[in-house]
Design an enzyme around this catalytic site. Structure first.
Site, PDB file in Angstrom:
ATOM      1  N   GLY A  27       0.875  -1.169   0.000  1.00 21.11           N
ATOM      2  CA  GLY A  27       0.000   0.000   0.000  1.00 21.11           C
ATOM      3  C   GLY A  27       0.905   1.210   0.000  1.00 21.11           C
ATOM      4  O   GLY A  27       1.939   1.221  -0.659  1.00 21.11           O
ATOM      5  N   GLU A  28       0.576   2.202   0.788  1.00 15.70           N
ATOM      6  CA  GLU A  28       1.413   3.396   0.897  1.00 15.70           C
ATOM      7  C   GLU A  28       1.764   3.548   2.372  1.00 15.70           C
ATOM      8  O   GLU A  28       0.888   3.741   3.204  1.00 15.70           O
ATOM      9  CB  GLU A  28       0.639   4.612   0.375  1.00 15.70           C
ATOM     10  CG  GLU A  28       1.526   5.653  -0.282  1.00 15.70           C
ATOM     11  CD  GLU A  28       2.429   6.330   0.733  1.00 15.70           C
ATOM     12  OE1 GLU A  28       3.639   6.447   0.484  1.00 15.70           O
ATOM     13  OE2 GLU A  28       1.915   6.739   1.788  1.00 15.70           O
ATOM     14  N   SER A  29       3.043   3.408   2.693  1.00 14.42           N
ATOM     15  CA  SER A  29       3.454   3.285   4.099  1.00 14.42           C
ATOM     16  C   SER A  29       3.052   4.494   4.944  1.00 14.42           C
ATOM     17  O   SER A  29       2.652   4.336   6.106  1.00 14.42           O
ATOM     18  CB  SER A  29       4.954   3.028   4.206  1.00 14.42           C
ATOM     19  OG  SER A  29       5.699   4.062   3.577  1.00 14.42           O
ATOM     20  N   CYS A  88       6.087  -5.346   0.871  1.00 11.71           N
ATOM     21  CA  CYS A  88       6.250  -4.020   0.269  1.00 11.71           C
ATOM     22  C   CYS A  88       6.119  -2.925   1.336  1.00 11.71           C
ATOM     23  O   CYS A  88       7.005  -2.793   2.173  1.00 11.71           O
ATOM     24  CB  CYS A  88       5.292  -3.841  -0.909  1.00 11.71           C
ATOM     25  SG  CYS A  88       5.775  -2.474  -2.007  1.00 11.71           S
ATOM     26  N   ARG A 116      12.783   3.382   1.170  1.00 14.45           N
ATOM     27  CA  ARG A 116      11.433   3.510   0.599  1.00 14.45           C
ATOM     28  C   ARG A 116      11.525   3.861  -0.888  1.00 14.45           C
ATOM     29  O   ARG A 116      12.357   4.657  -1.301  1.00 14.45           O
ATOM     30  CB  ARG A 116      10.721   4.618   1.389  1.00 14.45           C
ATOM     31  CG  ARG A 116       9.269   4.805   1.100  1.00 14.45           C
ATOM     32  CD  ARG A 116       8.680   5.776   2.135  1.00 14.45           C
ATOM     33  NE  ARG A 116       7.362   6.212   1.731  1.00 14.45           N
ATOM     34  CZ  ARG A 116       7.128   7.352   1.095  1.00 14.45           C
ATOM     35  NH1 ARG A 116       8.114   8.162   0.797  1.00 14.45           N
ATOM     36  NH2 ARG A 116       5.899   7.674   0.773  1.00 14.45           N
ATOM     37  N   ILE A 145       6.378  -3.393  -7.154  1.00 16.96           N
ATOM     38  CA  ILE A 145       5.658  -2.164  -7.505  1.00 16.96           C
ATOM     39  C   ILE A 145       6.057  -1.073  -6.512  1.00 16.96           C
ATOM     40  O   ILE A 145       5.754  -1.181  -5.320  1.00 16.96           O
ATOM     41  CB  ILE A 145       4.127  -2.377  -7.466  1.00 16.96           C
ATOM     42  CG1 ILE A 145       3.713  -3.502  -8.409  1.00 16.96           C
ATOM     43  CG2 ILE A 145       3.401  -1.076  -7.812  1.00 16.96           C
ATOM     44  CD1 ILE A 145       2.269  -3.938  -8.248  1.00 16.96           C
ATOM     45  N   ARG A 146       6.766  -0.046  -6.989  1.00 17.41           N
ATOM     46  CA  ARG A 146       7.264   1.028  -6.108  1.00 17.41           C
ATOM     47  C   ARG A 146       7.896   0.425  -4.859  1.00 17.41           C
ATOM     48  O   ARG A 146       7.649   0.855  -3.728  1.00 17.41           O
ATOM     49  CB  ARG A 146       6.130   1.984  -5.709  1.00 17.41           C
ATOM     50  CG  ARG A 146       5.594   2.801  -6.862  1.00 17.41           C
ATOM     51  CD  ARG A 146       4.499   3.768  -6.409  1.00 17.41           C
ATOM     52  NE  ARG A 146       5.033   4.768  -5.508  1.00 17.41           N
ATOM     53  CZ  ARG A 146       4.344   5.341  -4.521  1.00 17.41           C
ATOM     54  NH1 ARG A 146       3.101   5.011  -4.300  1.00 17.41           N
ATOM     55  NH2 ARG A 146       4.898   6.251  -3.758  1.00 17.41           N
ATOM     56  N   HIS A 189       5.237  -8.179  -3.859  1.00 15.39           N
ATOM     57  CA  HIS A 189       3.832  -8.482  -3.569  1.00 15.39           C
ATOM     58  C   HIS A 189       3.541  -9.968  -3.828  1.00 15.39           C
ATOM     59  O   HIS A 189       3.105 -10.326  -4.919  1.00 15.39           O
ATOM     60  CB  HIS A 189       2.918  -7.637  -4.466  1.00 15.39           C
ATOM     61  CG  HIS A 189       2.870  -6.200  -4.113  1.00 15.39           C
ATOM     62  ND1 HIS A 189       1.887  -5.648  -3.321  1.00 15.39           N
ATOM     63  CD2 HIS A 189       3.697  -5.167  -4.436  1.00 15.39           C
ATOM     64  CE1 HIS A 189       2.097  -4.352  -3.178  1.00 15.39           C
ATOM     65  NE2 HIS A 189       3.187  -4.037  -3.849  1.00 15.39           N
ATOM     66  N   GLU A 214       1.124 -11.717  -2.928  1.00 13.62           N
ATOM     67  CA  GLU A 214      -0.313 -11.987  -3.116  1.00 13.62           C
ATOM     68  C   GLU A 214      -0.745 -11.803  -4.562  1.00 13.62           C
ATOM     69  O   GLU A 214      -1.858 -12.175  -4.926  1.00 13.62           O
ATOM     70  CB  GLU A 214      -1.137 -11.073  -2.190  1.00 13.62           C
ATOM     71  CG  GLU A 214      -1.320  -9.641  -2.643  1.00 13.62           C
ATOM     72  CD  GLU A 214      -0.103  -8.741  -2.468  1.00 13.62           C
ATOM     73  OE1 GLU A 214      -0.220  -7.547  -2.789  1.00 13.62           O
ATOM     74  OE2 GLU A 214       0.963  -9.222  -2.008  1.00 13.62           O
TER      75      GLU A 214
END
EC number: 4.3.3.6
Length: 197
Positions: free
Chosen positions: A47-49, A79, A108, A136-137, A177, A179
Site C-alpha cells: 500500500g502506501e506506508s 512491500c 522507501r 511495484i514502487r 507483492h 499476493e
C-alpha cells in the site's frame, strides 16, 4: 486452528486473505483493536506506508500493533508492510514512523516509481524452484542486523544483489507483492512459522 489476520485499512487485503486460505489457515481482516486481539499472527500488506501509518493511528491500532509485535506476534510484511516493520527507513517523509521490530534499514521506493515496476525470478533456499516476484514502487533492504537472515536477493539487472526478502525470528518481510503471483509458497512458509511456535 491458526488464525492469521490481514491489516485491512489499505492494500491488497482480499488477495492476502485468499492466499492464506489456500495454505489452510483461517484468515480475517483486522481493522479494530478487538479484531487484532483475536488473531495469532498478522500480514501487513503493500500500500502506501505513510498512509498506513496515519490510518493505523486514526483507527487506534498503531500502539496495540507495536505492543503485539514487541511481545512476539509473528508478522509478514510485504512491500509497504516491510517498511512498517523496519526499525529504520531512508527516503521516508519527515516525521514518518514505523511499527518497528525488524532490525533492518529499508529504503522507501528504492526501485523507483510506479512506471519502474518489474517482475523477477528469485531464488529461495526454502523452495525447489524460483519464485516469480512482482515489484511495484518497492523498497529494498540496505542494512541487516546481526540476527536477520537474508532469504533472497535480486540476481540480475541494475538492482542485482539488492536484498528483497528477510526473516528475523518471527518477522518475515518481502519487498515485493506475493499476493499478486498466484504462488502461495511464501504464505505457506509464514503459516508454518506461525504453527511452529
Amino acid at each position: 486452528m491458526t488464525v492469521i489476520g490481514v491489516f485491512a485499512l489499505q492494500g491488497n487485503v482480499r488477495e492476502h486473505l485468499a492466499m492464506l486460505g489456500q495454505v489452510g489457515v483461517e484468515a480475517r481482516p483486522v481493522r479494530r483493536r478487538s479484531e487484532l486481539e483475536q488473531v495469532d499472527a498478522l500480514v501487513l500488506p503493500g500500500g502506501e506506508s505513510t498512509t498506513m501509518d496515519k490510518l493505523a493511528r486514526a483507527f487506534e491500532l498503531f500502539e496495540p500493533l507495536q505492543k503485539r509485535i514487541a511481545d512476539g506476534m509473528p508478522v509478514f510484511g510485504t512491500c509497504a508492510g516491510m517498511i512498517m516493520l523496519a526499525n529504520e527507513i531512508t527516503g521516508g517523509i519527515e516525521g514518518q514512523e514505523t511499527l518497528g521490530g525488524l532490525d533492518v534499514t529499508v529504503r522507501r521506493n528504492a526501485f523507483g516509481r510506479q512506471v519502474d515496476s518489474f517482475e523477477a525470478d528469485l531464488e529461495f533456499a526454502a523452495f525447489n524452484t524460483p519464485y516469480h516476484a512482482v515489484f511495484i514502487r518497492a523498497p529494498w533492504v540496505e542494512r541487516v542486523g546481526r540476527d536477520v537472515e537474508v532469504l533472497s536477493t535480486v540476481s540480475s539487472g541494475p538492482a542485482a544483489g539488492r536484498i528483497v526478502a528477510v526473516r528475523h525470528d518471527r518477522l518475515l518481510a518481502t519487498s515485493f507483492h506475493p499476493e499478486m503471483t498466484g504462488d502461495a509458497r511464501l504464505h505457506g512458509y509464514f503459516a508454518e512459522l506461525v504453527r511452529s511456535l
